[in-house]
Design a protein around this motif. Structure first.
Motif, mmCIF file in Angstrom:
data_model
loop_
_atom_site.group_PDB
_atom_site.id
_atom_site.type_symbol
_atom_site.label_atom_id
_atom_site.label_comp_id
_atom_site.label_asym_id
_atom_site.label_seq_id
_atom_site.Cartn_x
_atom_site.Cartn_y
_atom_site.Cartn_z
ATOM 1 N N THR A 53 0.778 -1.207 0.091
ATOM 2 C CA THR A 53 -0.169 0.085 -0.060
ATOM 3 C C THR A 53 0.802 1.182 0.012
ATOM 4 O O THR A 53 0.417 2.174 -0.035
ATOM 5 N N GLY A 82 -1.941 -1.027 -3.736
ATOM 6 C CA GLY A 82 -3.173 -1.025 -3.240
ATOM 7 C C GLY A 82 -3.384 0.602 -2.883
ATOM 8 O O GLY A 82 -2.728 1.282 -2.005
ATOM 9 N N GLY A 84 -5.980 3.712 -1.369
ATOM 10 C CA GLY A 84 -7.089 4.144 -0.636
ATOM 11 C C GLY A 84 -6.644 3.871 0.695
ATOM 12 O O GLY A 84 -7.511 4.314 1.574
ATOM 13 N N LEU A 85 -5.425 3.803 1.078
ATOM 14 C CA LEU A 85 -4.862 3.621 2.466
ATOM 15 C C LEU A 85 -3.751 4.542 2.730
ATOM 16 O O LEU A 85 -4.078 5.541 3.060
ATOM 17 N N ASP A 88 -3.979 7.643 -2.483
ATOM 18 C CA ASP A 88 -5.335 7.631 -3.161
ATOM 19 C C ASP A 88 -5.325 7.258 -4.483
ATOM 20 O O ASP A 88 -6.245 6.718 -5.068
ATOM 21 N N ARG A 110 -9.311 -0.373 -3.613
ATOM 22 C CA ARG A 110 -9.556 -0.719 -2.252
ATOM 23 C C ARG A 110 -10.449 -1.639 -1.939
ATOM 24 O O ARG A 110 -10.319 -2.469 -1.015
#
Length: 517
Positions: A53, A82, A84-85, A88, A110
């Motif tokens: 992430t 990844g 969204g954590l 963005d 996400r």
């Protein structure tokens, strides 16, 4: 097939998006690894899809670039980022660096948990392994059925070559090709003789991967067959692509079946060899009629035709390297002569007894031609070949081969035929150190006399013997009166304590002079 990045992208449930390296999605994924370290490479083996992430990566363009380069150098097959954590969106610097290095970069939305990707890869790997096992089991059943066919070896090689979409060849213990599939593969397999020789030096079972012969693009793997120290044969397979796990299972099944066949036939072959060796001993002992009765029709017309005897021993070389194994060379020669007999469909009798290989075969046949050629190419061996004789004269042939072998050893030659023993001069045979020592000891008193006294006895003796004891002719050669020569010959007799009237004495003195004494 193992899972690939392309298969993961096609999985609609994962909703992965390709951001870079779209031309490298066919790479197989060995495993999935998740890491938030800025340098996870110490924990990677290569071939992984790395998921992150980017929590610790930040947004520094140079740091992101170095991160991607480290992953590419560690040979990961792709990077799943990844969003969204920690981020963005996937950082643009990360996408640019991935494009530079050609590293596939996948956007993981996400809603898609990393565990879903891991499960997809694990399931695909398990399915691929299951397919490989079932495919190889079915192929092994086909090979077993083929091995039970009348032409078991040929049928097995045919099925193996078809399964691998390549070719397969079987060699005997001497390294000669005895079967190949397809038929054209025999010529290609015959060019691997050097590789077979290198593999022979290693205890069975052993294997080697080599480049295709003659500049072909084949990937060739060779396996030795047998369970003892000496290989009983060799199997070579050639394919355009590297063998996968399923293919290797099938090749090992073929190796096991061929080894079993060779080991089962070994007892019969050893019995045949012992039977042939016993017949040969009968013939050498002069028991020709008994040998004919025992042989029956087993050896065809061998005992009704002129035959020759080949006797082979390790060469008496003082420069032999420690790694040389003359006994192994004899055993290899025996294998190759037997292989030549099988190819030519010619009978032979052979006996490998200690440091001596004796072969009896038809005069003018392929067996003797192959045997003499192989001996000539083997520096560690010496051989004697008899004249052609009928079967009831084999004892005489044995004596002839023995004498020819002795001459070959003395002269440092690979092969001497019986006809050469009586041709030419006997003088080259006097080069032995023992003969020279005898000559030097016999003539030393005369040399000592000539060194301290007048008379030139050695030169006078040589002239007198060369003229067969003719006083006038020998005296003329020396430029002295015949009475002077008579006096010198009496001195020779006195010093040596031998009579020149004895023809044996004259012969010994002449040979001593000719040998350089």
């Amino acid at each position: 097939m193992p899972p690939t990045l392309a298969s993961l992208v096609r999985a609609s449930a994962l909703k992965l998006t390709v951001l870079a390296g779209g031309d490298r999605l066919d790479a197989p994924v060995r495993w999935v690894h998740t890491s938030e370290l800025d340098d996870p490479t110490p924990y990677l083996e290569g071939g992984e899809l790395l998921l992150t992430t980017g929590l610790k990566l930040g947004s520094d363009a140079e740091a992101l670039r170095e991160y991607v380069y480290r992953l590419a150098d560690a040979e990961v097959v792709g990077l799943g980022f990844g969003v969204g954590l920690g981020h963005d969106t996937v950082p643009e610097a990360l996408v640019s660096a991935a494009e530079e290095r050609g590293l596939p970069l996948l956007r993981v939305p996400r809603p898609t948990p990393f565990i879903a990707i891991s499960k997809a890869v694990s399931a695909a790997i398990a399915a691929d392994q299951y397919k490989a096992v079932t495919t190889s089991l079915e192929a092994q059943r086909e090979l077993t059925r083929a091995a039970l066919a009348p032409d078991g070896t040929g049928a097995l090689l045919s099925r193996l070559a078809a399964h691998l979409n390549g070719w397969a060849a079987l060699y005997d213990a001497s390294g000669a090709v005895i079967a190949a599939s397809p038929d054209w593969a025999g010529r290609r397999a015959a060019r691997l003789g050097g590789e077979i020789e290198r593999l022979r030096a290693r205890p069975a079972p052993a294997s080697a991967a080599v480049a295709g012969p003659g500049g072909t693009d084949d990937r060739v793997e060779i396996q030795s067959l047998g369970t003892g120290r000496r290989p009983r044969g060799f199997l070579a397979v050639g394919t355009a692509e590297r063998l996968d796990t399923s293919d290797r299972y099938v090749v090992q099944a073929a190796v096991a079946l061929l080894t079993l066949s060779l080991e089962q036939s070994r007892t019969l072959q050893d019995a045949e060899r012992r039977f042939g060796a016993a017949l040969l001993r009968m013939l050498l002992a002069g028991e020709c009629d008994h040998a004919r009765t025992v042989a029956g029709r087993r050896y065809g017309t061998l005992l009704d035709r002129p035959v020759r005897l080949l006797a082979v021993e390790p060469a008496q070389r003082q420069d032999r390297a420690e790694r040389d194994d003359p006994q192994a060379a004899l055993a290899l020669l025996a294998d190759r002569v037997e292989a030549a007999a099988a190819r030519a469909a010619e009978p032979l009798l052979a006996s490998l007894d200690g440091p001596r290989l004796t072969v009896l075969a038809a005069d003018g046949g392929a067996v003797l031609a192959a045997g003499t050629e192989l001996v000539g190419a083997a520096e560690e061996l010496a051989a004697g070949l008899s004249a052609a004789v009928p079967a009831d004269a084999v004892p005489a042939a044995g004596d002839q081969a023995e004498r020819a072998l002795a001459v070959a050893q003395r002269r440092g030659r690979a092969l001497v035929e019986h006809g050469e023993v009586g041709a030419g001069s006997i003088l080259p045979l006097l080069g032995d150190e023992a003969v020279r020592a005898f000559a030097e000891g016999l003539l030393r008193p005369l040399y000592d006399h000539d060194a301290t006294s007048r008379g030139d006895l050695v030169r006078s003796l040589r002239a007198w013997l060369s003229r067969h004891g003719q006083w006038d002719a020998a005296a003329a050669d020396l430029g002295v009166h015949r009475h002077t020569l008579r006096y010198r010959m009496r001195r020779v007799e006195e010093i040596l304590g031998r009579s020149l009237d004895d023809p044996d004495v004259r012969m010994e003195l002449w040979l001593a002079l000719k040998s350089g004494g």
